[in-house]
Design an enzyme around this catalytic site. Structure first.
Site, PDB file in Angstrom:
ATOM      1  N   ASP A  56       0.807  -1.215   0.000  1.00 50.25           N
ATOM      2  CA  ASP A  56       0.000   0.000   0.000  1.00 50.25           C
ATOM      3  C   ASP A  56       0.842   1.267   0.000  1.00 50.25           C
ATOM      4  OD1 ASP A  56       0.935  -0.262   2.663  1.00 50.25           O
ATOM      5  OD2 ASP A  56      -0.963  -1.134   3.310  1.00 50.25           O
TER       6      ASP A  56
ATOM      7  N   ASN B 175      -7.907  -3.202  14.550  1.00 52.82           N
ATOM      8  CA  ASN B 175      -9.255  -3.567  14.129  1.00 52.82           C
ATOM      9  C   ASN B 175      -9.267  -4.778  13.196  1.00 52.82           C
ATOM     10  OD1 ASN B 175      -8.257  -2.493  11.762  1.00 52.82           O
ATOM     11  ND2 ASN B 175      -9.712  -0.801  11.636  1.00 52.82           N
TER      12      ASN B 175
ATOM     13  N   HIS C 149      -7.416  -5.105  10.406  1.00 51.04           N
ATOM     14  CA  HIS C 149      -7.138  -4.854   8.995  1.00 51.04           C
ATOM     15  C   HIS C 149      -5.796  -5.458   8.583  1.00 51.04           C
ATOM     16  CE1 HIS C 149      -5.052  -0.848  10.110  1.00 51.04           C
ATOM     17  NE2 HIS C 149      -4.120  -1.572   9.519  1.00 51.04           N
TER      18      HIS C 149
ATOM     19  N   GLU D 199      -9.790  -2.193   5.466  1.00 49.82           N
ATOM     20  CA  GLU D 199     -10.491  -1.929   6.706  1.00 49.82           C
ATOM     21  C   GLU D 199     -11.685  -2.869   6.882  1.00 49.82           C
ATOM     22  OE1 GLU D 199      -9.108  -0.146   8.764  1.00 49.82           O
ATOM     23  OE2 GLU D 199      -8.325   1.736   7.998  1.00 49.82           O
TER      24      GLU D 199
END
Length: 234
Positions: A62, A128, A130, A135
């Site tokens: 990314d 979380n 990810h 996400e």
């Protein structure tokens, strides 16, 4: 899914490095690479080694939208500092966060991944759940895409910027289907703040609300976690 519990990040980096050496010896030609704090010791081990990457291609997960490659918080800059300035690769690919046409960049990145199937993929994990910048709620069928970053992700990454307002709100991320296409996946996680995400990854229901749970469906995944990150595992 194989789980290796280590004492600390130094030991974890060595375990990941040994797995990389095995993969290269078995003919791996394309590496999927990650940024963040989790792989730092892994990259240090590589820099200190005599491994030759002149015939190896790397593909990064990314990049932030809106950051130039020479910005210290960009992943282009991170990878140059941590690896590429020290170990020349045959080719390196990182999404272009400054592209005028982000959709065109996304499509080109997907084609490039298809042309260079990933043999060995490094991952971190967010609090979380990810992976990459995928996400909660990201489709398991997703390929490279533009992501609106979750507030918890922005908060977690604010430590790399002068203040939270400077953290980009979007990123280009390799998709979950692209990650899952790798022949081998090695995920590293350290610290108690990752314990909940690791527990869900290993024992939770496979759901798009916790992206990392998809790894339960992969045939060759290694989790390298310290005792704190493993704290909620049975």
């Amino acid at each position: 899914m194989k789980i290796i519990i280590v004492k600390n990040q130094v030991e974890g980096g060595k375990v990941a490095f040994d797995l990389l050496k095995e993969a290269l010896a078995s003919g791996a030609k394309t590496l999927g690479l990650a940024t963040g704090s989790s792989p730092l010791e892994f990259y240090r081990q590589i820099r200190a080694s005599d491994l030759d990457f002149s015939n190896v291609t790397s593909i990064n997960l990314d990049e932030y939208v809106g950051l130039s490659p020479d910005t210290e918080q960009s992943y282009h800059y991170f990878m140059a500092e941590q690896l590429f300035n020290h170990k020349p690769f045959k080719a390196t690919y990182i999404p272009n966060g400054l592209a005028k046409d982000l959709q065109e960049t996304v499509e080109a990145y997907n084609r490039m991944i298809e042309e260079h199937p990933i043999d060995f993929q490094i991952l971190g994990i967010g609090r979380n759940g990810h992976i990459g910048f995928n996400e909660p709620g990201t489709a398991f069928t997703s390929k490279t895409h533009v992501v609106d970053l979750d507030d918890s992700t922005i908060e977690a990454n604010a430590r790399f910027f002068e203040d939270k307002s400077q953290v980009p709100r979007q990123a280009i991320s390799m998709g979950i289907a692209s990650i899952m296409s790798a022949k081998q996946i090695v995920l590293m996680a350290y610290g108690a703040e990752k314990a909940d995400a690791i527990e869900k990854t290993v024992h939770g229901t496979v759901t798009e609300e916790v992206p990392a749970t998809v790894l339960q469906n992969h045939a060759n995944v290694v989790l390298i976690v310290d005792e704190a990150a493993a704290g909620k595992l049975e």
